[in-house]
Design a protein around this motif. Structure first.
Motif, PDB file in Angstrom:
ATOM      1  N   VAL A 102      -8.838  -0.359  -9.722  1.00 27.02           N
ATOM      2  CA  VAL A 102      -8.911  -0.143  -8.274  1.00 27.02           C
ATOM      3  C   VAL A 102      -7.521   0.108  -7.696  1.00 27.02           C
ATOM      4  O   VAL A 102      -7.321   1.041  -6.907  1.00 27.02           O
ATOM      5  CB  VAL A 102      -9.575  -1.342  -7.582  1.00 27.02           C
ATOM      6  N   ALA A 103      -6.552  -0.707  -8.094  1.00 24.85           N
ATOM      7  CA  ALA A 103      -5.191  -0.531  -7.584  1.00 24.85           C
ATOM      8  C   ALA A 103      -4.631   0.838  -7.954  1.00 24.85           C
ATOM      9  O   ALA A 103      -4.014   1.522  -7.130  1.00 24.85           O
ATOM     10  CB  ALA A 103      -4.291  -1.638  -8.126  1.00 24.85           C
ATOM     11  N   SER A 104      -4.860   1.251  -9.201  1.00 25.24           N
ATOM     12  CA  SER A 104      -4.340   2.545  -9.644  1.00 25.24           C
ATOM     13  C   SER A 104      -5.008   3.705  -8.918  1.00 25.24           C
ATOM     14  O   SER A 104      -4.346   4.707  -8.595  1.00 25.24           O
ATOM     15  CB  SER A 104      -4.544   2.697 -11.162  1.00 25.24           C
ATOM     16  N   ASN A 105      -6.303   3.584  -8.631  1.00 23.68           N
ATOM     17  CA  ASN A 105      -7.000   4.642  -7.905  1.00 23.68           C
ATOM     18  C   ASN A 105      -6.454   4.808  -6.492  1.00 23.68           C
ATOM     19  O   ASN A 105      -6.417   5.913  -5.948  1.00 23.68           O
ATOM     20  CB  ASN A 105      -8.497   4.337  -7.836  1.00 23.68           C
ATOM     21  N   ILE A 106      -6.045   3.706  -5.894  1.00 25.34           N
ATOM     22  CA  ILE A 106      -5.457   3.776  -4.554  1.00 25.34           C
ATOM     23  C   ILE A 106      -4.037   4.330  -4.624  1.00 25.34           C
ATOM     24  O   ILE A 106      -3.671   5.257  -3.904  1.00 25.34           O
ATOM     25  CB  ILE A 106      -5.449   2.385  -3.899  1.00 25.34           C
ATOM     26  N   VAL A 145      -2.497   6.123  -6.878  1.00 23.91           N
ATOM     27  CA  VAL A 145      -2.284   7.477  -7.386  1.00 23.91           C
ATOM     28  C   VAL A 145      -2.353   8.507  -6.262  1.00 23.91           C
ATOM     29  O   VAL A 145      -1.924   9.657  -6.431  1.00 23.91           O
ATOM     30  CB  VAL A 145      -3.323   7.819  -8.478  1.00 23.91           C
ATOM     31  N   GLN A 146      -2.839   8.118  -5.112  1.00 19.63           N
ATOM     32  CA  GLN A 146      -2.914   9.030  -3.970  1.00 19.63           C
ATOM     33  C   GLN A 146      -1.615   9.053  -3.166  1.00 19.63           C
ATOM     34  O   GLN A 146      -1.488   9.811  -2.202  1.00 19.63           O
ATOM     35  CB  GLN A 146      -4.068   8.614  -3.059  1.00 19.63           C
ATOM     36  N   TYR A 147      -0.636   8.239  -3.573  1.00 17.73           N
ATOM     37  CA  TYR A 147       0.614   8.139  -2.829  1.00 17.73           C
ATOM     38  C   TYR A 147       1.800   8.529  -3.694  1.00 17.73           C
ATOM     39  O   TYR A 147       2.172   7.781  -4.604  1.00 17.73           O
ATOM     40  CB  TYR A 147       0.798   6.708  -2.309  1.00 17.73           C
ATOM     41  N   PRO A 148       2.389   9.699  -3.451  1.00 13.71           N
ATOM     42  CA  PRO A 148       3.596  10.084  -4.192  1.00 13.71           C
ATOM     43  C   PRO A 148       4.743   9.136  -3.873  1.00 13.71           C
ATOM     44  O   PRO A 148       4.793   8.522  -2.805  1.00 13.71           O
ATOM     45  CB  PRO A 148       3.895  11.499  -3.658  1.00 13.71           C
ATOM     46  N   VAL A 149       5.669   9.003  -4.818  1.00 15.51           N
ATOM     47  CA  VAL A 149       6.855   8.180  -4.613  1.00 15.51           C
ATOM     48  C   VAL A 149       7.808   8.961  -3.719  1.00 15.51           C
ATOM     49  O   VAL A 149       8.490   9.880  -4.172  1.00 15.51           O
ATOM     50  CB  VAL A 149       7.531   7.833  -5.954  1.00 15.51           C
TER      51      VAL A 149
END
Length: 211
Positions: free
Chosen positions: A19-23, A25-29
């Motif tokens: 769940v954390a990774s799915n959220i 991955v939508q945010y670039p660094v």
């Protein structure tokens, strides 16, 4: 009883990682490093997802591939279901497909190499699993060819230098895929430290080599 407790614990951690990774991955660094715009290179999901391979490998070592696959399926069912509420449907579908393929490959590779040096099975399992996971996830999430799964992210399909460095340009999602994979490999190496530290306390059960 011990196996049930560990199974529940592994499943909870796996679900949280998915769940954390799915959220994330939508945010670039969104940062600059050595003149490189990391938004062209990385998403935050690259830092959390390799933990899923650690969970799978510890389960596989302790209880064998059959139980490891069950943990993977629990993470898939619960994680993907929650992901539909926390991310776009296309991301959730891509994540579920990539996660299932990558983790099951990791289970198979780990089980084939489990008799070799302690670090080879978890490292090579995560390498091959990450390659498959990265290709499937970023293709299904952002490639125009899979637009039937949902709308494209316009930012993701803009063109950018590969890895944010090379002059040759490609859609940004490809640069993200390469950057994420590179970070996954680095984090995967770091994950060998907790794996090695836990080896003595998480000893293989008698049935751990049952397919």
């Amino acid at each position: 009883m011990q196996m049930i407790r560990y199974f529940i614990a592994y499943s909870i951690v796996m679900t949280a990682v998915v769940v954390a990774s799915n959220i994330l991955v939508q945010y670039p660094v969104d940062a600059m490093f050595a003149g490189i715009n990391l938004a062209d290179l990385l998403t935050y999901g690259a830092f959390t997802y390799p933990i899923a391979f650690l969970v799978t490998d510890l389960t596989n070592r302790q209880f064998g591939p059959s139980i490891a696959r069950r943990v993977v399926f629990v993470g898939f069912l619960v994680g993907v279901t929650l992901s539909f509420a926390t991310s776009s449907p296309r991301i959730a579908i891509a994540s579920g497909t990539a996660y299932l393929a990558g983790q099951l490959l990791d289970v198979s590779v780990f089980n084939r190499l489990r008799q070799l040096s302690w670090w080879k099975a978890p490292l090579l399992g995560s390498v091959f699993g990450s390659i498959l996971d990265t290709v499937i996830f970023f293709s299904l999430s952002f490639a125009p060819a899979f637009v039937m799964l949902g709308a494209n992210d316009d930012f993701a399909i803009e063109w950018a230098p590969i890895l944010g460095v090379f002059a040759t340009e490609a859609p940004r999602w490809m640069s993200w895929a390469l950057g994420d994979f590179a970070v996954k490999m680095i984090v995967g190496l770091v994950m060998l430290l907790p794996y090695g530290a836990l080896m003595n306390s998480l000893k293989p059960m008698p049935s751990s080599q049952a397919a």
